[in-house]
Design a protein around this motif. Structure first.
Motif, short mmCIF file in Angstrom:
data_model
loop_
_atom_site.label_atom_id
_atom_site.label_comp_id
_atom_site.label_asym_id
_atom_site.label_seq_id
_atom_site.Cartn_x
_atom_site.Cartn_y
_atom_site.Cartn_z
N THR A 109 3.02 -1.86 4.20
CA THR A 109 3.63 -3.00 3.53
C THR A 109 3.13 -4.29 4.18
OG1 THR A 109 5.60 -1.77 2.92
CG2 THR A 109 5.80 -4.18 3.00
N VAL A 110 2.57 -5.17 3.33
CA VAL A 110 2.06 -6.46 3.78
C VAL A 110 2.94 -7.55 3.19
CG1 VAL A 110 0.11 -8.07 3.69
CG2 VAL A 110 -0.32 -5.61 3.93
N VAL A 111 3.49 -8.40 4.02
CA VAL A 111 4.27 -9.55 3.56
C VAL A 111 3.46 -10.81 3.80
CG1 VAL A 111 6.36 -10.93 3.95
CG2 VAL A 111 6.49 -8.43 4.01
N VAL A 112 3.43 -11.69 2.80
CA VAL A 112 2.71 -12.96 2.97
C VAL A 112 3.64 -14.11 2.58
CG1 VAL A 112 1.57 -12.61 0.72
CG2 VAL A 112 0.65 -14.31 2.31
N GLN B 66 -6.68 -3.12 -0.85
CA GLN B 66 -6.66 -2.14 0.26
C GLN B 66 -5.63 -1.03 0.05
OE1 GLN B 66 -9.02 -2.73 2.70
NE2 GLN B 66 -9.52 -4.42 1.34
N GLY B 67 -4.89 -1.11 -1.05
CA GLY B 67 -3.92 -0.05 -1.33
C GLY B 67 -2.56 -0.24 -0.67
N CYS B 68 -2.24 -1.49 -0.34
CA CYS B 68 -0.96 -1.76 0.33
C CYS B 68 0.12 -2.13 -0.69
CB CYS B 68 -1.12 -2.94 1.29
SG CYS B 68 -2.29 -2.59 2.60
N ARG B 69 1.37 -2.00 -0.24
CA ARG B 69 2.49 -2.60 -0.95
C ARG B 69 2.52 -4.07 -0.53
NH1 ARG B 69 7.15 -1.76 -3.60
NH2 ARG B 69 8.83 -3.25 -3.16
N VAL B 70 2.54 -4.99 -1.51
CA VAL B 70 2.41 -6.41 -1.21
C VAL B 70 3.68 -7.16 -1.63
CG1 VAL B 70 1.13 -8.53 -1.67
CG2 VAL B 70 -0.09 -6.36 -1.35
N VAL B 71 4.27 -7.85 -0.67
CA VAL B 71 5.48 -8.62 -0.91
C VAL B 71 5.18 -10.08 -0.58
CG1 VAL B 71 7.88 -8.97 -0.20
CG2 VAL B 71 6.94 -6.64 -0.37
N GLY B 72 5.38 -10.94 -1.57
CA GLY B 72 5.14 -12.37 -1.38
C GLY B 72 6.44 -13.13 -1.20
N ILE B 73 6.34 -14.27 -0.54
CA ILE B 73 7.47 -15.20 -0.44
C ILE B 73 6.97 -16.55 -0.94
CG2 ILE B 73 9.18 -16.26 1.10
CD1 ILE B 73 8.69 -13.92 3.04
N PRO C 76 11.28 -1.49 1.74
CA PRO C 76 12.17 -0.39 2.13
C PRO C 76 11.67 0.39 3.34
CG PRO C 76 11.07 0.08 0.04
CD PRO C 76 10.78 -1.35 0.36
N THR C 77 10.37 0.33 3.63
CA THR C 77 9.87 1.03 4.83
C THR C 77 9.49 0.05 5.93
OG1 THR C 77 7.63 1.07 3.91
CG2 THR C 77 9.02 2.99 3.47
N GLY C 78 10.03 -1.18 5.88
CA GLY C 78 9.74 -2.17 6.92
C GLY C 78 8.43 -2.90 6.67
N VAL C 79 8.10 -3.79 7.58
CA VAL C 79 6.93 -4.67 7.43
C VAL C 79 5.86 -4.25 8.45
CG1 VAL C 79 6.10 -7.06 7.60
CG2 VAL C 79 8.41 -6.58 6.72
N ASP C 80 4.69 -3.90 7.95
CA ASP C 80 3.59 -3.50 8.85
C ASP C 80 2.67 -4.66 9.18
OD1 ASP C 80 4.15 -0.57 8.90
OD2 ASP C 80 3.87 -0.81 6.75
N VAL C 81 2.46 -5.53 8.20
CA VAL C 81 1.58 -6.69 8.40
C VAL C 81 2.29 -7.91 7.84
CG1 VAL C 81 -0.65 -7.76 7.85
CG2 VAL C 81 -0.51 -5.28 8.21
N TYR C 82 2.33 -8.98 8.63
CA TYR C 82 2.92 -10.24 8.14
C TYR C 82 1.86 -11.33 8.27
CZ TYR C 82 5.85 -14.44 7.93
OH TYR C 82 6.38 -15.67 7.61
N PHE C 83 1.44 -11.86 7.13
CA PHE C 83 0.47 -12.95 7.12
C PHE C 83 1.27 -14.23 6.93
CE2 PHE C 83 -2.80 -15.80 5.96
CZ PHE C 83 -4.03 -15.25 6.30
#
Lengths: 331, 331
Positions: free
Chosen positions: B146-149, B167-174, B211-218
Motif C-alpha cells: 500500500t502506497v499513500v501519497v 508497480q501493482g500497488c494499492r494506491v491511496v491519495g490524500i 486495511p493492511t497498513g501503509v508500506d510506502v508514504y510519499f
C-alpha cells in the motif's frame, strides 16, 4: 524451588520497585532435549521498558504475573541434551530466575576464554551487535566524517563511538555526567564529549564539537538532545534511530519540533532498526567485534550489581543514567 | 525592452502580490554561444517558496530586486549558437521574463511531437522525475503493498500514484477537494482518495483506506496529515520526504508529535531528497516516463493561467491548493 521476578503491574511513567514481585516457583522436571541452568549474569536493557507496556511494539509485551525475560548467561548444571554438557556456559533470552529448566535449542554456548562471560551480554552480545550493524550498515561512516552518538557512555553508545574511531571518523559523544565524559575522552579516545546536563547551551557546544557539521547521528536517547543534533546535520546525513530512552517513560505523546523539513532540506536519511533485523549476519558482527576486543582496539565498561534481588533496582537505574557501559546483575 | 518579475521583498508567512514587482528591463546584445528566447510556458513550483527566504536550504535564495527564476519552456527567436536554431523550443531554469538573452549551454531542446510542450515542465520534467526517483529509488514499492501519497492531485503526487499503480500497488491519495478526489479516482484509477478537508476523522479514513497498513508514504505536504499517516506505517515502511508544503509559510518552528519512536518501533526508513541528487539518471527517468505517457499508462493534468502578469497570482495559488496537477502560466 527457585526464585523468579515477575512483572506485578505495568509501569505508568518511570518504573518503580512496586511494579516487580519476587515469587518462589517449583522447577519442572527435566525432559529430553532440555537442560537445567543456574543463572550467572543477567542483563538489564532499556528496550525492556517497551515490553512492560502493552502498546504495539517490535517485541511482544511481558504478561503481568509472569517472569521478566531478557539476556542471561547461565551455567549448565544438568543436561538431557546431546549438545550441552554440565559445566558449559550458555547465553539466551531467559527468565529472571535463579534456576531454570529450558530447551537446549536456542541457547548459545559462550567461551570465557575469549572474553569475560559478561561480555556476551554486552560488547559481544546484543548491544555490541546493535552498535555494529546500526553504525556500519545504516550509518555507513566514511573516514573523516563526524559521528555523533547520544547515550555515549551506555552499553551500545560506547561501542558505536569506538567503531567509528576505528573507521577513521571524528567522534563526538553526548553523556550525562562528568565521570562518563572523562571516561569516554580518556579511555575510549572520543574526540569530544558533551555533558548535556551541565552545558548551558547544547547547540553551541555541539557546533563547537562538530566544526564541519554532523554526518552520522547514532541516536539512543531522542528528545531535546536529538533536536539539537538534527538541526546541525549535513547534506546527506544518516540518522540511526536505535533507542529513545528519554521518551520511554512518557505518559503522553511527546511533542517537539517537526524534523521533516530538515530531513528534506539536507537530503538526509533516518532509519529505525532492531538488531534482530540482522540475525542472519550475527556471525559476521560477532567475528569483527571479537577481533577488535582481542586486539585491544575495543574496550568495554560494565557496571555490575551483585545479587538476584537487585534486578528491579538495576533496571530502574537505567533511566537514571547511573551506569557507565553495560549494566548487569551478577548472581 | 522586456518585462520581468522580480522579488520585491521576502515573504513573511503566506506570499502576497506585494512581494512581487514587474519591471521593464533592456535586453543585452546577443553574444556568440547565446540565444534570444521568448517565453512560452512558465512553471510555478512549491520549492520556489524556499528560495524566497534567505534561510539555508538546498537551493540558493533569490536576491531581492532580481528576477525570480524557475522552469521555463521558451522559443528560440535568434541564435548565435551552433546547437540551437530559430524556431527550436527549449526548457531551462530561466528568469521570469517575457524575452531573454541567455547562453545556449544548459538549455534542453524539447520536442512537441512526443508530448505537449508544457509536459516538459511537468510529467516529463522535474515533477515527473521527482515522482519517479523518489518513489522507485527510495520507496521501492513492491506489488501488493500500500502506497499513500499526500498532495495527491499535485504535479508530483498524481505521477507518484500512477507509477505506484503500474508497480501493482494499492494506491491511496490524500487531496483537498472533491473535484480532485473524483479526478484521481475516476481518471487516474487510485484505489482510494481521502479529502482531508472534509473528513471528520482522518485517522479512521486512512485506516479504512489502508486495511493492511501503509508500506510506502510519499509525502509532499507534512504537518498533521503526515502525523496520521506515520502513525499507521507497517514494519519496514519507507517514508519519502519530497515536500512539506503545509509548513513552507510557517513563521515559527512547526511543532508536532515526535516521530522517532514510531520510526524505531516499525524499523522504518525516512529519506529526504531533491531531484537534482539524481541528475546523472535523468535520461533513464525521462525514458520511462515518456514511454508510459505515449502508451497511455500515465495521464497528466494541468491547470493553466494565461498571461505573463499572472505569474505571482499563480505561484500564490499553489498554497491555496487551487491546482489540479501542474500549475502553469502560458504567455
Amino acid at each position: 524451588m527457585t526464585k523468579q521476578i515477575v512483572l506485578k503491574s505495568r509501569p505508568v511513567g518511570v518504573p518503580t520497585l512496586k511494579n516487580f514481585e519476587t515469587k518462589t516457583v517449583e522447577l519442572s522436571a527435566i525432559a529430553n532435549g532440555e537442560v537445567r541452568l543456574v543463572a550467572h549474569t543477567v542483563s538489564v536493557d532499556p528496550y525492556m521498558r517497551g515490553r512492560m507496556s502493552d502498546a504495539k511494539s517490535y517485541v511482544a509485551p511481558y504478561s503481568v504475573g509472569e517472569a521478566i525475560a531478557g539476556g542471561v548467561v547461565a551455567r549448565v548444571v544438568e543436561s538431557k541434551s546431546d549438545s550441552l554438557k554440565v559445566g558449559d556456559y550458555v547465553m539466551g533470552m531467559l527468565p529472571w530466575q535463579e534456576e531454570m529448566v529450558v530447551p537446549a535449542a536456542g541457547l548459545q554456548v559462550v567461551d570465557g576464554n575469549i572474553a569475560p562471560l559478561s561480555y556476551y551480554l554486552g560488547v559481544l552480545g546484543m548491544p555490541g551487535l546493535t552498535a555494529y550493524f546500526g553504525l556500519l550498515d545504516i550509518g555507513k561512516p566514511k573516514a573523516g566524517e563526524t559521528v555523533v552518538v547520544s547515550g555515549a557512555a551506555g552499553a551500545v553508545g560506547m561501542v558505536v563511538g569506538q567503531i567509528a574511531k576505528i573507521q577513521g571518523c571524528r567522534v563526538v559523544g553526548i553523556a550525562g555526567d562528568d565521570a562518563k565524559v572523562n571516561y569516554l575522552l580518556n579511555e575510549m579516545h572520543f574526540d569530544a564529549v558533551i555533558n548535556y546536563k551541565t552545558t548551558t547551551n547544547l547547540d553551541a557546544a555541539l557546533a563547537e564539537a562538530c566544526p564541519t557539521g554532523v554526518d552520522v547521528y547514532f541516536d539512543n536517547v531522542g528528545g531535546e538532545i536529538s533536536d539539537s543534533v538534527v538541526a546541525q546535520i549535513n547534506k546527506g546525513a544518516r540518522i540511526i534511530i536505535c533507542g529513545q530512552i528519554s521518551l520511554y517513560n512518557e505518559t503522553s505523546v511527546p511533542m517537539g519540533p517537526r524534523i521533516q523539513p530538515t530531513i528534506l532540506k539536507r537530503s538526509a536519511l533516518m532509519q529505525g532498526f532492531i538488531v534482530s533485523n540482522y540475525a542472519e549476519r550475527f556471525p559476521e558482527g560477532f567475528k569483527a567485534l571479537a577481533s577488535w576486543v582481542t586486539a585491544g582496539k575495543l574496550k568495554y565498561a560494565q557496571t555490575t550489581l551483585k545479587g538476584f534481588d537487585k534486578l528491579p533496582e538495576a533496571f530502574i537505574g537505567l533511566f537514571e543514567g547511573k551506569n557507565t557501559g553495560k549494566l548487569l546483575v551478577e548472581m
